[in-house]
Scaffold this motif. Structure first.
Motif, PDB file in Angstrom:
ATOM      1  N   LEU A  53       0.829  -1.201   0.000  1.00  0.00           N
ATOM      2  CA  LEU A  53       0.000   0.000   0.000  1.00  0.00           C
ATOM      3  C   LEU A  53       0.865   1.253   0.000  1.00  0.00           C
ATOM      4  O   LEU A  53       0.565   2.226  -0.691  1.00  0.00           O
ATOM      5  CB  LEU A  53      -0.905  -0.024   1.234  1.00  0.00           C
ATOM      6  N   VAL A  90       0.109   3.844  -3.052  1.00  0.00           N
ATOM      7  CA  VAL A  90      -0.597   5.103  -2.801  1.00  0.00           C
ATOM      8  C   VAL A  90       0.153   6.307  -3.368  1.00  0.00           C
ATOM      9  O   VAL A  90      -0.453   7.144  -4.050  1.00  0.00           O
ATOM     10  CB  VAL A  90      -0.871   5.278  -1.296  1.00  0.00           C
ATOM     11  N   SER A 120     -16.837  -1.728   3.492  1.00  0.00           N
ATOM     12  CA  SER A 120     -15.738  -1.323   2.600  1.00  0.00           C
ATOM     13  C   SER A 120     -14.986  -2.533   2.065  1.00  0.00           C
ATOM     14  O   SER A 120     -14.577  -2.557   0.893  1.00  0.00           O
ATOM     15  CB  SER A 120     -14.786  -0.382   3.336  1.00  0.00           C
ATOM     16  N   TRP A 121     -14.813  -3.560   2.902  1.00  0.00           N
ATOM     17  CA  TRP A 121     -14.140  -4.783   2.440  1.00  0.00           C
ATOM     18  C   TRP A 121     -14.946  -5.451   1.332  1.00  0.00           C
ATOM     19  O   TRP A 121     -14.400  -5.814   0.280  1.00  0.00           O
ATOM     20  CB  TRP A 121     -13.956  -5.739   3.625  1.00  0.00           C
ATOM     21  N   SER A 147      -6.476  -4.920   3.892  1.00  0.00           N
ATOM     22  CA  SER A 147      -5.768  -3.911   4.685  1.00  0.00           C
ATOM     23  C   SER A 147      -6.462  -2.562   4.609  1.00  0.00           C
ATOM     24  O   SER A 147      -6.534  -1.824   5.602  1.00  0.00           O
ATOM     25  CB  SER A 147      -4.320  -3.775   4.204  1.00  0.00           C
ATOM     26  N   GLN A 148      -7.009  -2.232   3.449  1.00  0.00           N
ATOM     27  CA  GLN A 148      -7.690  -0.952   3.311  1.00  0.00           C
ATOM     28  C   GLN A 148      -8.991  -0.918   4.115  1.00  0.00           C
ATOM     29  O   GLN A 148      -9.369   0.126   4.657  1.00  0.00           O
ATOM     30  CB  GLN A 148      -7.983  -0.676   1.835  1.00  0.00           C
ATOM     31  N   LEU A 186      -7.981  -0.430   7.719  1.00  0.00           N
ATOM     32  CA  LEU A 186      -7.551   0.958   7.897  1.00  0.00           C
ATOM     33  C   LEU A 186      -8.754   1.896   7.909  1.00  0.00           C
ATOM     34  O   LEU A 186      -8.811   2.830   8.711  1.00  0.00           O
ATOM     35  CB  LEU A 186      -6.581   1.341   6.781  1.00  0.00           C
ATOM     36  N   SER A 187      -9.728   1.638   7.035  1.00  0.00           N
ATOM     37  CA  SER A 187     -10.939   2.468   6.991  1.00  0.00           C
ATOM     38  C   SER A 187     -11.718   2.351   8.293  1.00  0.00           C
ATOM     39  O   SER A 187     -12.211   3.359   8.827  1.00  0.00           O
ATOM     40  CB  SER A 187     -11.827   2.052   5.810  1.00  0.00           C
ATOM     41  N   PRO A 191      -6.428   6.152   0.334  1.00  0.00           N
ATOM     42  CA  PRO A 191      -5.704   4.998  -0.215  1.00  0.00           C
ATOM     43  C   PRO A 191      -6.467   4.238  -1.303  1.00  0.00           C
ATOM     44  O   PRO A 191      -5.887   3.945  -2.360  1.00  0.00           O
ATOM     45  CB  PRO A 191      -5.458   4.119   1.029  1.00  0.00           C
ATOM     46  N   PRO A 192      -7.758   3.879  -1.117  1.00  0.00           N
ATOM     47  CA  PRO A 192      -8.438   3.151  -2.193  1.00  0.00           C
ATOM     48  C   PRO A 192      -8.595   3.959  -3.476  1.00  0.00           C
ATOM     49  O   PRO A 192      -8.510   3.394  -4.575  1.00  0.00           O
ATOM     50  CB  PRO A 192      -9.800   2.793  -1.582  1.00  0.00           C
TER      51      PRO A 192
END
Length: 345
Positions: free
Chosen positions: A86, A90, A213-214, A227-228, A231-232, A249-250
């Motif tokens: 990431l 990013v 989000s996943w 991971s995002q 993190l979210s 990041p996404p």
């Protein structure tokens, strides 16, 4: 003022100076208090099923250690691996975004390109601010004990506050004059109840954000979805700024995939945010927050800036609980007990 009033005023100023000098330790204690408050929610829920407090404490502590071990065993290794990727993707995505903006700018005004900063210039401008916030917030962990031992100290404080909070509560109350101690106890009850309600709501927000989000990032085929999503969910703990930071990041990675994916990510996080807000109004606010917590967005944002400038990253992370406690103390101790009774003779 009389001599006794001058002495009291002097002691107050001296106490404020001492608190300022040990503010990082107080912040560490407040962090342990928030963690203990979160675990106490589980303890109370277990007690509702007929378990004794000692049994509920053992189960809660066991759950905490199981979560820590499980996180280090199952979650953190793939998370660290994806975070490394990431960190590489990013910046590339942000650079791609700047290039895209420059291409759009040439179609309208070629001189606009000169006004847009490059990626290196952007990082150079943000680096001092990021370093300042990070260093202030993490100073408490980089003591002679080291970061690992400091985290162990935080965990130990949390467990001690959870196991037997009464002596610490009574010790704090004794700092106040005897005639005001009963009032302080009632204010502490309000703080405890309000923080408990807020923690239930914010943990629900974090779980919803992580899961949705996943699922959404997996559907859109965005790399490093796991991971995002984590993190979210973690950034959702920070109101206002957290959801915005969670999108960066996404979106940056989606720019490297396809032209439609960044818009899909923006729509996804917007839908998740609206969903959380609707759940807040219809379910969480009505069933959990029986006494509404008045947190105006503008004042909350100012509180985040204030506590971040004062304590660094940890101040930003704990800005809302710090603001909630400060709001209650100002309303009860200052406004109701002093200003509302202030009369000019």
């Amino acid at each position: 003022m009389k001599f006794g009033q001058w002495v009291g005023f002097t002691l107050l100023i001296f106490s404020l100076y001492i608190f300022w000098e040990i503010r990082q330790l107080i912040l560490l204690l407040f962090t342990a208090l928030i963690l203990a408050e979160a675990l106490s929610i589980l303890v109370l829920k277990l007690q509702e099923f007929g378990l004794k407090r000692s049994q509920s404490l053992l189960i809660s502590v066991g759950f905490l250690f199981a979560f820590i071990i499980g996180a280090f065993w199952l979650i953190i290794p793939p998370f660290i691996q994806q975070i490394e990727e990431l960190v590489k993707l990013v910046p590339a995505g942000i650079a791609q975004l700047i290039t895209t903006l420059q291409e759009i700018g040439t179609q309208f005004d070629p001189e606009l390109i000169q006004a847009l900063p490059t990626f290196n210039e952007l990082i150079g401008q943000l680096q001092p601010l990021i370093n300042q916030i990070a260093n202030r917030g993490l100073n408490i962990f980089y003591t002679s004990l080291g970061m690992i031992l400091s985290l162990v100290l935080l965990l130990a404080l949390t467990l001690m506050l959870l196991a037997n909070p009464t002596p610490y509560r009574q010790g704090f109350i004794r700092f106040f004059p005897s005639f005001y101690r009963e009032r302080v106890d009632r204010i502490l009850v309000q703080c405890d109840q309000t923080l408990t309600r807020w923690l239930i709501v914010i943990m629900a927000h974090m779980i919803i954000m992580t899961l949705l989000s996943w699922i959404g990032l997996l559907i859109f085929g965005i790399p490093l979805a796991f991971s995002q999503a984590l993190l979210s969910g973690a950034l959702t703990f920070i109101p206002n700024l957290g959801p915005v930071l969670a999108m960066i990041p996404p979106i940056a990675i989606a720019l490297l995939e396809a032209s439609w994916k960044p818009w899909a990510v923006i729509i996804l996080y917007t839908i998740i945010y609206i969903t959380i807000q609707q759940l807040d109004k219809r379910i969480l606010a009505s069933r959990v927050l029986k006494q509404h917590i008045c947190l105006l967005p503008g004042i909350t944002l100012l509180a985040q800036i204030f506590f971040a400038s004062l304590f660094g990253f940890l101040g930003l992370l704990l800005a809302l609980p710090l603001f909630i406690v400060s709001q209650i103390w100002i309303r009860e101790a200052l406004v109701k007990d002093i200003l509302d009774h202030w009369r000019i003779s």
